[in-house]
Design an enzyme around this catalytic site. Structure first.
Site, PDB file in Angstrom:
ATOM      1  N   CYS A   1       9.919  -3.275 -10.477  1.00 43.95           N
ATOM      2  CA  CYS A   1      11.440  -2.884  -8.879  1.00 43.95           C
ATOM      3  C   CYS A   1      11.902  -4.164 -10.363  1.00 43.95           C
ATOM      4  O   CYS A   1      12.686  -4.773  -8.942  1.00 43.95           O
ATOM      5  CB  CYS A   1      10.963  -2.929  -8.100  1.00 43.95           C
ATOM      6  SG  CYS A   1      10.729  -5.337  -7.352  1.00 43.95           S
TER       7      CYS A   1
ATOM      8  N   GLY B   1       1.065  -1.194   0.076  1.00 38.24           N
ATOM      9  CA  GLY B   1      -0.185   0.168   0.064  1.00 38.24           C
ATOM     10  C   GLY B   1       1.130   0.900  -0.049  1.00 38.24           C
ATOM     11  O   GLY B   1       0.545   2.604   0.272  1.00 38.24           O
TER      12      GLY B   1
HETATM   13  C1  LIG Z   1       5.143  -4.572  -6.533  1.00 41.29           C
HETATM   14  S1  LIG Z   1       3.862  -5.801  -5.164  1.00 41.29           S
HETATM   15  C2  LIG Z   1       2.598  -3.396  -5.613  1.00 41.29           C
HETATM   16  C3  LIG Z   1       3.306  -3.203  -4.326  1.00 41.29           C
HETATM   17  C4  LIG Z   1       2.945  -2.154  -4.018  1.00 41.29           C
HETATM   18  N1  LIG Z   1       2.492  -1.104  -5.378  1.00 41.29           N
HETATM   19  C5  LIG Z   1       2.969  -0.417  -3.386  1.00 41.29           C
HETATM   20  O1  LIG Z   1       3.331   0.259  -3.558  1.00 41.29           O
HETATM   21  O2  LIG Z   1       3.379  -0.717  -1.730  1.00 41.29           O
HETATM   22  C6  LIG Z   1       2.929  -6.311  -6.664  1.00 41.29           C
HETATM   23  C7  LIG Z   1       1.492  -6.670  -6.733  1.00 41.29           C
HETATM   24  O3  LIG Z   1       0.667  -7.079  -6.948  1.00 41.29           O
HETATM   25  C8  LIG Z   1      -0.317  -8.243  -6.154  1.00 41.29           C
HETATM   26  N2  LIG Z   1      -0.588  -9.736  -7.706  1.00 41.29           N
HETATM   27  C9  LIG Z   1       0.338 -10.509  -8.170  1.00 41.29           C
HETATM   28  N3  LIG Z   1      -0.787 -10.528  -8.888  1.00 41.29           N
HETATM   29  C10 LIG Z   1      -1.710  -9.884  -9.562  1.00 41.29           C
HETATM   30  C11 LIG Z   1      -2.973  -9.902 -10.333  1.00 41.29           C
HETATM   31  N4  LIG Z   1      -3.490 -10.805 -11.392  1.00 41.29           N
HETATM   32  N5  LIG Z   1      -4.079  -9.152 -10.066  1.00 41.29           N
HETATM   33  C12 LIG Z   1      -3.936  -8.179  -9.274  1.00 41.29           C
HETATM   34  N6  LIG Z   1      -2.879  -8.218  -8.058  1.00 41.29           N
HETATM   35  C13 LIG Z   1      -1.804  -8.891  -8.293  1.00 41.29           C
HETATM   36  C14 LIG Z   1       1.074  -9.168  -5.920  1.00 41.29           C
HETATM   37  O4  LIG Z   1       0.474  -9.980  -5.031  1.00 41.29           O
HETATM   38  C15 LIG Z   1       1.591  -7.799  -5.169  1.00 41.29           C
HETATM   39  O5  LIG Z   1       1.274  -7.682  -3.839  1.00 41.29           O
END
Ligand SMILES: C[S@@+](CC[C@H](N)C(=O)[O-])C[C@H]1O[C@@H](n2cnc3c(N)ncnc32)[C@H](O)[C@@H]1O
Length: 263
Positions: free
Chosen positions: A203, A81
């Site tokens: 990232c 988040g």
């Molecule tokens: C890079 S992290 C996001 C970090 C967040 N934006 C932050 O700033 O704290 C990517 C997230 O995408 C979620 N994710 C993976 N596949 C997904 C999907 N098909 N649909 C939605 N979320 C997904 C993962 O569980 C993970 O929590």
């Protein structure tokens, strides 16, 4: 045990060879910069009692979403988040409507906890947390949001290096990430309103998940969107997006982002 150790070593060698080929001379410095601990920035909760630590590069990517008063925003991959918090902690945004999506139930619970702890009660009421697959969102909504943040799941090589988990990296996973990112980009573009802004970020240090992904997207969707300059005080401007990698950005990142506007 010995066999297992040999397996681990060979995976590390493959990883290093692959990224040496990708980044050339730069790889030695980039790898050692990825090993170092980052300096984090602090976001204070609305009541000032709690601190959320976020990398400077993540703050820069979030800032490029340029959210305005009363806009409808979708954070497609939101947990835990940090990037949503960056905007939701700004009191001047008024009656903003924010949807924070996260597919993993465990991470969604963490996201809810973060939002509950950090936001003012009135702002929290305007944030809806949902758990859909970002790749399919366009099946249910189209032209619906002014701003979309797609902080896509990626190879996260920096985490793998720091957590000593390079053995879990593979080219097959890179390809799977690329396919998922592609599906999410296509979905996000359909869901964005005309004139709306989409920020794509990862990232990863793999160009295939970053600049090359945008290049392919431009070729396949030509005329449907334009790439904007974007802004960053650190890192390097590439043809389409920005690369904020720790070897060239005072230890921040790694993070790639690209800002697009739907035509
Ligand atoms: C890079 S992290 C996001 C970090 C967040 N934006 C932050 O700033 O704290 C990517 C997230 O995408 C979620 N994710 C993976 N596949 C997904 C999907 N098909 N649909 C939605 N979320 C997904 C993962 O569980 C993970 O929590």
């Amino acid at each position: 045990m010995r066999k297992w150790l040999i397996g681990m070593k060979s995976k590390k060698i493959i990883f290093d060879e692959y990224y040496r080929e990708t980044h050339g001379q730069r790889w030695i410095n980039l790898r050692s910069a990825l090993e170092k601990e980052k300096q984090m920035q602090v976001l204070k909760s609305a009541d000032g009692t709690q601190a959320y630590y976020l990398d400077q590069a993540s703050l820069i990517a979030a800032a490029n979403l340029e959210v305005g008063r009363g806009q409808k925003v979708l954070d497609l991959c939101a947990a835990p988040g940090g990037k949503s918090l960056y905007w939701l902690l700004k009191p001047e945004l008024g009656s903003i409507q924010w949807k924070a999506n996260e597919i993993s139930m465990k991470r969604r619970l963490r996201l809810k906890r973060v939002l509950d702890q950090f936001l003012d009660r009135e702002v929290r009421k305007r944030v809806e947390v949902v758990g859909h697959d970002a790749r399919n969102w366009c099946l249910y909504e189209e032209n619906a949001y002014d701003r979309i943040l797609l902080d896509a799941p990626c190879s996260s090589e920096g985490h793998l290096i720091q957590q000593n988990q390079i053995a879990s990296w593979s080219l097959a996973k890179v390809k799977r990430n690329m396919a998922n990112q592609w599906a999410m980009l296509c979905s996000a573009l359909a869901v964005l309103k005309s004139g709306g802004i989409l920020v794509y970020s990862t990232c990863s240090i793999n160009p295939g998940e970053n600049e090359e992904q945008i290049e392919r997207f431009l070729q396949s969707r030509s005329g449907q969107f334009e790439v904007l300059q974007g802004q960053s005080p650190i890192g390097k401007k590439l043809r389409w997006g920005w690369e904020i990698f720790p070897d060239i950005a005072i230890g921040a990142g790694p993070l790639y982002f690209c800002v697009m506007r739907k035509n």
